[in-house]
Scaffold this active site. Structure first.
Site, short mmCIF file in Angstrom:
data_model
loop_
_atom_site.label_atom_id
_atom_site.label_comp_id
_atom_site.label_asym_id
_atom_site.label_seq_id
_atom_site.Cartn_x
_atom_site.Cartn_y
_atom_site.Cartn_z
N GLU A 282 0.80 -1.23 0.00
CA GLU A 282 0.00 0.00 0.00
C GLU A 282 0.83 1.27 0.00
O GLU A 282 0.76 2.07 0.94
CB GLU A 282 -0.84 0.05 1.28
CG GLU A 282 -2.06 -0.79 1.28
CD GLU A 282 -2.53 -0.96 2.71
OE1 GLU A 282 -3.21 -1.94 2.94
OE2 GLU A 282 -2.20 -0.13 3.58
N PRO A 283 1.63 1.49 -1.00
CA PRO A 283 2.42 2.73 -1.00
C PRO A 283 1.56 3.95 -1.27
O PRO A 283 0.72 3.93 -2.18
CB PRO A 283 3.40 2.51 -2.15
CG PRO A 283 2.67 1.59 -3.08
CD PRO A 283 1.81 0.71 -2.23
N GLY A 284 1.75 4.98 -0.51
CA GLY A 284 1.09 6.26 -0.77
C GLY A 284 2.16 7.24 -1.23
O GLY A 284 2.28 7.60 -2.40
N ARG A 285 3.01 7.62 -0.27
CA ARG A 285 4.05 8.62 -0.52
C ARG A 285 4.91 8.28 -1.74
O ARG A 285 5.19 9.14 -2.55
CB ARG A 285 4.94 8.72 0.73
CG ARG A 285 5.98 9.81 0.68
CD ARG A 285 6.96 9.71 1.85
NE ARG A 285 6.30 9.44 3.10
CZ ARG A 285 5.83 10.38 3.92
NH1 ARG A 285 5.95 11.63 3.61
NH2 ARG A 285 5.25 10.04 5.06
N TYR B 193 5.24 17.79 11.56
CA TYR B 193 6.21 16.72 11.86
C TYR B 193 7.65 17.23 11.85
O TYR B 193 8.57 16.40 11.80
CB TYR B 193 6.13 15.61 10.81
CG TYR B 193 4.75 15.16 10.42
CD1 TYR B 193 3.95 14.44 11.30
CD2 TYR B 193 4.25 15.43 9.15
CE1 TYR B 193 2.69 14.01 10.92
CE2 TYR B 193 2.99 15.01 8.77
CZ TYR B 193 2.22 14.30 9.67
OH TYR B 193 0.97 13.88 9.28
N CYS C 147 -1.27 33.34 10.78
CA CYS C 147 -1.05 34.13 11.99
C CYS C 147 -0.54 33.27 13.15
O CYS C 147 -1.19 33.17 14.19
CB CYS C 147 -2.39 34.77 12.33
SG CYS C 147 -2.27 36.01 13.55
N TYR D 218 0.76 14.07 0.76
CA TYR D 218 0.34 14.71 2.00
C TYR D 218 0.54 16.23 1.95
O TYR D 218 0.84 16.87 2.95
CB TYR D 218 1.07 14.10 3.22
CG TYR D 218 0.93 12.59 3.26
CD1 TYR D 218 -0.28 12.01 3.60
CD2 TYR D 218 2.00 11.74 2.95
CE1 TYR D 218 -0.43 10.62 3.61
CE2 TYR D 218 1.85 10.36 2.95
CZ TYR D 218 0.65 9.81 3.29
OH TYR D 218 0.49 8.45 3.29
N1 LLP Z 1 -1.65 2.05 4.55
C1 LLP Z 1 -2.16 2.55 5.69
C2 LLP Z 1 -3.09 1.75 6.46
C3 LLP Z 1 -1.79 3.82 6.12
O1 LLP Z 1 -2.30 4.31 7.25
C4 LLP Z 1 -0.87 4.59 5.36
C5 LLP Z 1 -0.46 5.92 5.80
C6 LLP Z 1 -0.39 4.03 4.17
C7 LLP Z 1 -0.79 2.76 3.80
C8 LLP Z 1 0.54 4.77 3.26
O2 LLP Z 1 1.72 5.14 3.85
P1 LLP Z 1 2.90 5.77 2.95
O3 LLP Z 1 3.30 4.75 1.92
O4 LLP Z 1 2.35 6.98 2.30
O5 LLP Z 1 3.97 6.08 3.91
N2 LLP Z 1 0.85 12.63 6.81
C9 LLP Z 1 2.09 11.93 7.06
C10 LLP Z 1 2.01 10.49 6.64
C11 LLP Z 1 0.86 9.76 7.29
C12 LLP Z 1 0.71 8.36 6.81
C13 LLP Z 1 -0.51 7.74 7.37
N3 LLP Z 1 -0.77 6.44 6.90
C14 LLP Z 1 3.22 12.68 6.36
O6 LLP Z 1 2.97 13.71 5.72
O7 LLP Z 1 4.38 12.31 6.47
#
Ligand code: LLP
Length: 406
Positions: free
Chosen positions: A261-264, A304, A333, A362
Site C-alpha cells: 500500500e504505498p502512498g508517498r 512533523y 497568523c 500529504y
Molecule cells: N496504509 C495505511 C493503512 C496507512 O495508514 C498509510 C499511511 C499508508 C498505507 C501509506 O503510507 P505511505 O506509503 O504513504 O507512507 N501525513 C504523514 C504520513 C501519514 C501516513 C498515514 N498512513 C506525512 O505527511 O508524512
C-alpha cells in the site's frame, strides 16, 4: 525540477500561487517502480490514496494498473468517480460507525477492521460476509512518532495474542476472513524494518491457512533531503521475494495475493509547490522570506518538523546578489508558520518565486482553510509538457457555502 524556471513564472501568471504542480511522467514512473518490485510473485499494489486524492492523479494511477485503499466514504466516493471498480478498493477502516461500514458493504467494497469490537460490529451488520482484519505485528517504523502505526504505542491493529478471539468472532458470525493487513508506519529509506515487519506479520498469516490476500502495508520512503539516498528497491525486492518464497513453501493457498500500500512513494516526487515572495525582512538576527505558502497549504514542516528542499527562483534575468541564511515563512497568523528554517538561499526579493520539492504526497491532501485562506489550485504537466488545471483554487464563495444564511 521537471519544469524550467521560466515555466514556473508562466504557471504563476496563468494560475496564480500557491500552486501544486504535478508531473504525469514521474507519477507513471513511480507506479511502474512499485509494480516491478516483486515480478515473480502474485502481487497487487494498492495505492494509498490518502497521500493525494486528486481525481486526475487517481485516474492516471488506475491507468497504470494499480488498485487503491480508502480511509473514508469520501475516498471511496472519489475512487469510484476515478473509475476504480469496487473490487479494486480496499476500505481500511479505523474506528468507524456501523453506517460507514455498511456504506462500503452496500457498494461491494471489502472492509478491513482494526479491532475486535469493530469485527463484532461488522459481524452484526453483515453476517456471513467477507472481511479483513488489520494486525499489529509489534514492529513499527516511520519518520516521526506520529506516523509510526505499529508496535506498542499506537492505536492501530489487533495484536497477535488476540488471534483466538478473532477466530471466535469470525465463527460466531460465519464470516470469511478474505485477508489480513498491516501498516507499520510511514517513510523508511532502509527496507529492513519493512522486511522484519513482514516476517513477523507472516507468522500471523500462518494462523489463517485460506487467506485470499496478505497486505503488507506501505511506508516506502523518498529522499526529502539532497544528501539522503533513495530506497534501494532492488535490494528490498530481493529480500522480500525470498521471505515470501519461504512462506509460500508451507502456506496452503499458493494463489494467495500479496498486496502493498504505498502512498508517498507513488506521489511525493511528482509534485512541487510554487509560491510567491511577498516580503523580505530582518527581525533581530533573522532574515524572513515571507511567502504565500502558509501551513494551511503544506502542513508537514509544522506538523512533523519535516524537511522539504526549497529553492528561490529569481525574477527577471535571475541575476543573483549573493546568498544568505534565511527562514521561509507563510502568511498564517502563528509563529510556527515556517516552511523552511535557516536555509542558505540566494538573496530573495519581492516578486521572486519559491519552490518546495517532493510536495505531491500529504501536501494538498492535508491542506486546510485555516485563517479562512483558500486552498490552492493544482496543475498537471502532461507527457507532452502541456499544463492543465486539475483542481480550481477555492473561492471566497466556497469558504461560506455551508453556512446557513436563511
Ligand atoms: N496504509 C495505511 C493503512 C496507512 O495508514 C498509510 C499511511 C499508508 C498505507 C501509506 O503510507 P505511505 O506509503 O504513504 O507512507 N501525513 C504523514 C504520513 C501519514 C501516513 C498515514 N498512513 C506525512 O505527511 O508524512
Amino acid at each position: 525540477m521537471f519544469i524550467t524556471n521560466d515555466m514556473c513564472f508562466r504557471l504563476k501568471e496563468k494560475y496564480g500561487t500557491p500552486l501544486y504542480v504535478y508531473s504525469e511522467e514521474i507519477l507513471r514512473e513511480k507506479c511502474r517502480d512499485m509494480k516491478n518490485l516483486l515480478p515473480n510473485k502474485n502481487v497487487r499494489i494498492n495505492y494509498s490514496a490518502k497521500a493525494n486524492t486528486n481525481l486526475e492523479i487517481l485516474k492516471i494511477i488506475r491507468e497504470e494498473g494499480l488498485d487503491v485503499d480508502a480511509m473514508s466514504p469520501g475516498e471511496i466516493y472519489i475512487e469510484l468517480m476515478a473509475g476504480f471498480k469496487p473490487e479494486q478498493i480496499f476500505y481500511i477502516s479505523n474506528n468507524v460507525s456501523a453506517e460507514e461500514m455498511k456504506h462500503a458493504i452496500d457498494r461491494n467494497i471489502l472492509v478491513g477492521v482494526d479491532s475486535l469490537s469493530q469485527l463484532e460490529t461488522f459481524g452484526q451488520i453483515n453476517p456471513g460476509g467477507r472481511v479483513a482484519v488489520r494486525f499489529n505485528p509489534g514492529i513499527g517504523a516511520g519518520h516521526h512518532e506520529k506516523v509510526i502505526t505499529a508496535g506498542k504505542k499506537t492505536k492501530f491493529g489487533v495484536q497477535k495474542e488476540f488471534i483466538p478471539e478473532v477466530k471466535a468472532i469470525l465463527q460466531k458470525y460465519n464470516l470469511t476472513l478474505a485477508g489480513i493487513n498491516q501498516h507499520i508506519g510511514s517513510l523508511f529509506l532502509d527496507g529492513k524494518a519493512y522486511v522484519d515487519g513482514v516476517k513477523s506479520f507472516l507468522e500471523i498469516a500462518r494462523e489463517f491457512p485460506s487467506l485470499s490476500f496478505i497486505d503488507m502495508g506501505g511506508g516506502f520512503g523518498v529522499p526529502y533531503r539532497k544528501e539522503e539516498k533513495p530506497l534501494d528497491l532492488n535490494k528490498l525486492g530481493d529480500e522480500l521475494d525470498k521471505v515470501l518464497s519461504d512462506f509460500l513453501k508451507e502456506y496452503p493457498n499458493k494463489d494467495v495475493v500479496f498486496k502493498m500500500e504505498p502512498g508517498r512513494y507513488i506521489v511525493a516526487e511528482c509534485g512541487i509547490l510554487l509560491g510567491t515572495v511577498h516580503s523580505v525582512k530582518k527581525n533581530y538576527d533573522n532574515t524572513y522570506i515571507g511567502t504565500d505558502i502558509g501551513f494551511n497549504v503544506l502542513v508537514r514542516p509544522v506538523m512533523y518538523d519535516s524537511w522539504h528542499e526549497v529553492a528561490i527562483i529569481k525574477k527577471g534575468d535571475g541575476a543573483g546578489t549573493g546568498e544568505e541564511t534565511a527562514t521561509i515563512v507563510g502568511n498564517i497568523c502563528e509563529t510556527g508558520d515556517i516552511l523552511a528554517k535557516d536555509r542558505k538561499l540566494p538573496k530573495a526579493q519581492v516578486g521572486d518565486m519559491v519552490v518546495a520539492f517532493n510536495a505531491g504526497a500529504y501536501g494538498y491532501a492535508m491542506s486546510s482553510n485555516y485563517n479562512c485562506r483558500l486552498r490552492p489550485a493544482e496543475v498537471l504537466i502532461d507527457k507532452n509538457g502541456n499544463d492543465r488545471l486539475i483542481r480550481r483554487r477555492d473561492t471566497l464563495e466556497s469558504l461560506v457555502q455551508n453556512f446557513i444564511t436563511e
